[in-house]
Design a protein around this motif. Structure first.
Motif, PDB file in Angstrom:
ATOM      1  N   ALA A 454       0.839  -1.197   0.000  1.00 42.59           N
ATOM      2  CA  ALA A 454       0.000   0.000   0.000  1.00 42.59           C
ATOM      3  C   ALA A 454       0.871   1.243   0.000  1.00 42.59           C
ATOM      4  CB  ALA A 454      -0.926   0.008   1.217  1.00 42.59           C
ATOM      5  N   SER A 455       0.356   2.312  -0.588  1.00 47.06           N
ATOM      6  CA  SER A 455       0.977   3.635  -0.492  1.00 47.06           C
ATOM      7  C   SER A 455      -0.103   4.641  -0.162  1.00 47.06           C
ATOM      8  CB  SER A 455       1.680   4.005  -1.807  1.00 47.06           C
ATOM      9  OG  SER A 455       0.748   4.088  -2.869  1.00 47.06           O
ATOM     10  N   ASP A 457      -1.332   8.606   0.109  1.00 46.46           N
ATOM     11  CA  ASP A 457      -1.147   9.949  -0.426  1.00 46.46           C
ATOM     12  C   ASP A 457      -0.774  10.924   0.691  1.00 46.46           C
ATOM     13  OD1 ASP A 457      -1.365  12.201  -2.181  1.00 46.46           O
ATOM     14  OD2 ASP A 457      -3.365  12.556  -1.338  1.00 46.46           O
ATOM     15  N   HIS A 462      -6.098   9.859  -0.775  1.00 48.43           N
ATOM     16  CA  HIS A 462      -6.366   8.483  -1.202  1.00 48.43           C
ATOM     17  C   HIS A 462      -5.226   7.567  -0.778  1.00 48.43           C
ATOM     18  CE1 HIS A 462      -3.317   8.877  -4.363  1.00 48.43           C
ATOM     19  NE2 HIS A 462      -3.857  10.054  -4.657  1.00 48.43           N
ATOM     20  N   ASP A 464      -3.385   3.656  -2.329  1.00 49.68           N
ATOM     21  CA  ASP A 464      -3.356   2.634  -3.377  1.00 49.68           C
ATOM     22  C   ASP A 464      -2.993   1.294  -2.746  1.00 49.68           C
ATOM     23  OD1 ASP A 464      -3.864   4.610  -5.230  1.00 49.68           O
ATOM     24  OD2 ASP A 464      -1.770   4.862  -5.802  1.00 49.68           O
ATOM     25  N   SER A 466      -2.373  -2.957  -3.546  1.00 55.28           N
ATOM     26  CA  SER A 466      -2.043  -3.868  -4.644  1.00 55.28           C
ATOM     27  C   SER A 466      -1.598  -5.210  -4.102  1.00 55.28           C
ATOM     28  CB  SER A 466      -0.932  -3.267  -5.514  1.00 55.28           C
ATOM     29  OG  SER A 466       0.239  -3.014  -4.745  1.00 55.28           O
ATOM     30  N   GLN A 510      -6.732   0.703 -11.230  1.00 55.32           N
ATOM     31  CA  GLN A 510      -5.696   1.489 -11.905  1.00 55.32           C
ATOM     32  C   GLN A 510      -5.029   0.670 -13.002  1.00 55.32           C
ATOM     33  OE1 GLN A 510      -5.117   4.980 -10.629  1.00 55.32           O
ATOM     34  NE2 GLN A 510      -7.138   4.186 -10.056  1.00 55.32           N
ATOM     35  N   SER A 514      -3.450  -1.968  -9.484  1.00 60.65           N
ATOM     36  CA  SER A 514      -3.754  -1.642  -8.091  1.00 60.65           C
ATOM     37  C   SER A 514      -5.165  -1.072  -7.995  1.00 60.65           C
ATOM     38  CB  SER A 514      -2.736  -0.637  -7.549  1.00 60.65           C
ATOM     39  OG  SER A 514      -2.845   0.604  -8.242  1.00 60.65           O
ATOM     40  N   VAL A 515      -5.595  -0.839  -6.757  1.00 61.00           N
ATOM     41  CA  VAL A 515      -6.887  -0.219  -6.504  1.00 61.00           C
ATOM     42  C   VAL A 515      -6.637   1.093  -5.761  1.00 61.00           C
ATOM     43  CG1 VAL A 515      -9.164  -0.452  -5.437  1.00 61.00           C
ATOM     44  CG2 VAL A 515      -7.990  -2.482  -6.313  1.00 61.00           C
ATOM     45  N   ARG A 516      -7.098   2.191  -6.329  1.00 60.09           N
ATOM     46  CA  ARG A 516      -6.987   3.482  -5.651  1.00 60.09           C
ATOM     47  C   ARG A 516      -8.284   3.739  -4.890  1.00 60.09           C
ATOM     48  NH1 ARG A 516      -4.047   8.522  -8.227  1.00 60.09           N
ATOM     49  NH2 ARG A 516      -2.386   7.110  -7.520  1.00 60.09           N
ATOM     50  N   HIS A 518     -10.321   6.304  -2.469  1.00 59.49           N
ATOM     51  CA  HIS A 518     -10.364   7.711  -2.113  1.00 59.49           C
ATOM     52  C   HIS A 518     -11.030   7.910  -0.755  1.00 59.49           C
ATOM     53  CE1 HIS A 518      -9.192   9.257  -6.152  1.00 59.49           C
ATOM     54  NE2 HIS A 518      -9.669   8.073  -6.524  1.00 59.49           N
TER      55      HIS A 518
END
Length: 788
Positions: A454-455, A457, A462, A464, A466, A510, A514-516, A518
């Motif tokens: 994960a990352s 923001d 948000h 991300d 994966s 994405q 990955s899935v972003r 929000h």
């Protein structure tokens, strides 16, 4: 060929006996070989244990002292194995032994001969196979796959004799009432490719099996609708009889030596009531041991707490007259841990009411079924598989989440408990069932995705998520079906994500797979409503692990297609889910990923988990100067419950004033005064979601109140009068003196005396940011656990 067997009495001993013997060949020495009791038996070859050896018990007669050899030959006559010494005849001429051989797609006969006189031979007429035996254990979801009906199979049968199934008659399989069926029932064993053979729905699973192996496979139905484990194991229960269970195994060839290599255990609804105490309830049944590791004596009743239960009470007495595996060495078990393995699985569970989040209904009321399913997942795949006893007999199975529950009837979605009648219901569920067995047998790759990276923001907009093994998608995207419209706020690309316990409104696939996800507008703790990563976090796959929160709208619009999956083709099993009815299938992403992935590092660093620890004032309550007895108390706590399994005390003043979180996730205030015990109404907390809780008790005004996240959630009038708390009452956080403790994470726990506004210096101020070492050394810390 469909075989029908009547009600029988099972004998625990293997009996390689059956329909007669072959005529011995000519010669001075005699030899007989006992025929198989049934034709087309399948013996498991140990694929689940990385072995390739089937063992077939044999017996017969020969001259006393003669050495008997045996081998497998294909039905057409070609040798499958070389000759093996299998037995030596005893003084009466009887011999028993076993022949081993590697798996084969062929039907095999057994030939025997005398080692000293090779011309003297015997052979079976009936055939067997060295392949795979999969048993499936559970309730109605499996029953509806296995029983007859449901339309004809529309695919092709490449080898009509590759897959067999053993099923009970309708009364056993859930279409009748086994509790009233006391005289017996019929059992059928037949090939899936035959006309009139059981379970046309299961033939969709056969397609998957054929793509994974050419070996012969037998599937044994050990499921029964509307039944629980405790009914199976207790002889008093008429709903599900142990003798029925044994008869099913016997029909598969148990007395000939047939053993399941894998049991797919997908049994999550009936025993949801034991979510809080599942191991205590069922470790004896699975292992022959009690939860604390002692030998369990079969038939001994004991009490367990049912879900949600009343704090501090035992609600149900159960007993087990039978044991699946005996890990105590007493010989009580039915199965052998060296030859049979359980694949512990957990399927989806859809809500039957509108939710504000995966665990909380509209109106902020905890939904016991939803969080019970979550606890079961944590128990199955965390606590149980981490237990050395369970680890000897179990592996983690699949979680079939991307299939359709329920049926659309004129715009009304009904029966959300069971897979639907359409292609994406029972047929797709049957494939998931087969996939679970194939994975446990290691015949397909053990490729199950889980968000592991994960990352977040830096602006708090948000995050991300994966999977390191490949791109994440959805069934809707795989099939090229149009996206859901905006009729519901949570209808987004990917279902299942929450922010601070509430469904997100944008979770987008994405290009990198990955899935972003929000942050909902204004929902964060940071400036302008963005996320403050030290206080806010995302969740995935909570409750029933579907993301469904709108009862009719979600299933009617096939919201299950928005659950994240990986393409089965990319998982190393091309075409695994493709046939004329079911296409473009995927393998579901596991729910409940690790907190180390889902929660930002700043969030994790700000909290300290406590297990088996409470913080209690060593002296009785008085003001900060130590002289004036308290008439008013204010307590603040910011944190989250890590476990929802036990009723716990969040804060207390002796035994007179307590803030309790019940097993139903309800936060309540209780006060004991001259008028007796008084308890307020409850307000739901969401486990693992941090909350700011402020509690006040005012003996001057005879009232107490609670706010959560700045909102007043309850006020309570204290009946009777009391001038002050007594000096023997001790303040305590995270557990009452002499009471239960539980797992928490907290940023702060503070208390004020005679300062309801909390404007002065607190009497006690515990902060997670002080670190584990400081908190473990704090003079208030009590208990046998540690802060970590």
């Amino acid at each position: 060929m469909g075989l029908t067997f009547g009600f029988g009495i099972w004998n625990a001993a293997i009996r390689p006996a059956g329909g007669g013997t072959t005529v011995p060949g000519p010669g001075p020495d005699a030899l007989t070989l006992t025929e198989f009791g049934q034709d087309n038996l399948v013996f498991d070859t140990g694929a689940a244990f990385d072995r390739n050896a089937g063992r077939v018990p044999l017996s017969g007669t020969a001259s006393a002292g003669a050495v008997v050899q045996a081998r497998f030959v294909e039905a057409g006559g070609a040798a499958h194995t070389g000759w093996q010494d299998v037995a030596t005849a005893d003084g009466t001429g009887a011999w028993e032994g076993a022949l081993q051989g590697p798996r084969s797609p062929e039907w095999l006969r057994v030939q025997a001969r005398l080692k000293a006189a090779p011309a003297v031979t015997a052979a079976t007429t009936r055939v067997c196979a060295l392949g795979h035996v999969i048993a499936v254990m559970g309730q109605s979801e499996i029953d509806r796959v296995m029983i007859t009906g449901g339309g004809a199979y529309e695919g092709s049968i490449a080898d009509p004799e590759q897959v067999q199934v053993v099923v009970g008659a309708a009364s056993f399989a859930g279409n009748g009432n086994p509790g009233n069926n006391v005289t017996g029932y019929a059992i059928s064993r037949g090939f899936l490719g035959q006309i009139g053979a059981p379970a046309p729905k299961l033939t969709h699973a056969a397609d998957m099996i054929r793509k994974a192996t050419t070996d012969k496979v037998m599937i044994v139905d050990l499921a029964l609708s509307a039944s629980g484990r405790f009914q199976l194991s207790d002889d008093v229960s008429a709903r599900r009889r142990w003798s029925d269970f044994i008869d099913m195994l016997d029909a598969a060839g148990w007395q000939e030596g047939v053993r399941p290599g894998v049991i797919v255990d997908m049994w999550t609804n009936a025993d949801n009531q034991f979510a809080t105490d599942f191991i205590a309830a069922y470790k004896p049944f699975y292992t022959g041991k009690t939860a604390d590791g002692a030998d369990y004596v079969p038939g001994t009743p004991y009490e367990v707490e049912t879900f949600p239960g009343t704090p501090g009470t035992d609600d149900l007495t159960i007993k087990h007259d039978h044991v699946l595996f005996d890990l105590t060495g007493r010989g009580l078990g039915l199965f052998d841990a060296a030859e049979t393995r359980i694949a512990l699985c957990h399927h989806r569970y859809d809500p039957i009411l509108d939710l504000d989040g995966a665990l909380v209904s509209t109106g902020n009321i905890a939904v016991t079924d939803m969080w019970g399913q979550e606890i079961l997942r944590e128990t199955f795949f965390g606590t149980m598989l981490g237990d050395s006893d369970f680890a000897q007999i179990m592996v983690r199975g699949t979680e079939p989440l991307n299939y359709e529950n329920g049926t659309d009837t004129s715009g009304i979605w009904g029966d959300v408990i069971h897979p639907g009648q359409g292609p994406d219901g029972l047929q797709l569920f049957a494939r998931h069932l087969a996939h679970a067995g194939l994975r446990a047998l290691k015949l397909v790759p053990d490729t199950v995705p889980e968000f592991d990276s994960a990352s977040f923001d830096s602006a708090g907009a948000h995050a991300d998520f994966s999977w390191s093994g490949g791109p994440v998608t959805t069934t809707r995207k795989l099939r090229g079906i149009a996206d859901l419209d905006g009729s519901q706020p949570h209808w987004t690309d990917v279902f299942g994500f929450e922010f601070n316990g509430r469904p997100v409104e944008r979770a987008e696939l994405q290009g990198d797979g990955s899935v972003r996800v929000h942050v909902p507008a204004g929902a964060g703790s940071g400036p302008g409503g963005v996320a403050d990563w030290s206080k806010d976090r995302f969740f995935f796959g909570r409750g029933g692990a579907t993301g469904f929160v709108k009862e009719q709208d979600d299933p009617l619009n096939r919201g299950w297609m928005n659950y994240p999956v990986i393409d089965a083709d990319a998982a190393g099993v091309p075409g695994l889910y493709d046939d004329t009815l079911v296409s473009a299938g995927g393998i579901a992403v596991r729910p409940l990923p690790s907190d180390s992935v889902m929660a930002p590092a700043a969030y994790r660093a700000a909290a300290v988990a406590t297990r088996g620890v409470r913080f209690t004032d060593p002296q009785g309550i008085r003001d900060a100067a130590g002289g004036v007895l308290a008439t008013q108390v204010r307590a603040e706590w910011r944190g989250a419950l890590l476990s929802t399994q036990d009723p716990v005390t969040l804060f207390s003043v002796g035994t007179r004033f307590t803030v309790i979180v019940s097993r139903g996730l309800q936060l309540r205030v209780a006060f004991w005064a001259g008028g007796g015990s008084q308890q307020s109404d409850g307000v739901a907390l969401v486990p693992r979601v941090r909350a700011d809780v402020v509690v006040t008790a005012d003996l001057v005004a005879n009232s107490c109140s609670v706010t959560v996240d700045g909102q007043s959630v309850l006020t309570h009038t204290i009946n009777g009068t009391r001038n002050s708390f007594v000096n023997t009452d001790k303040l305590s956080f995270l557990g009452q003196p002499g009471g239960q403790t539980a797992a928490f994470e907290f940023e702060r726990a503070a208390v004020w005396i005679n300062d309801l506004a909390g404007t002065g210096a607190p009497y006690k101020d515990l902060r997670g940011s002080d670190g584990a070492a400081a908190l473990n050394a704090d003079p208030w810390r009590v208990g046998d656990g540690t802060v970590t």
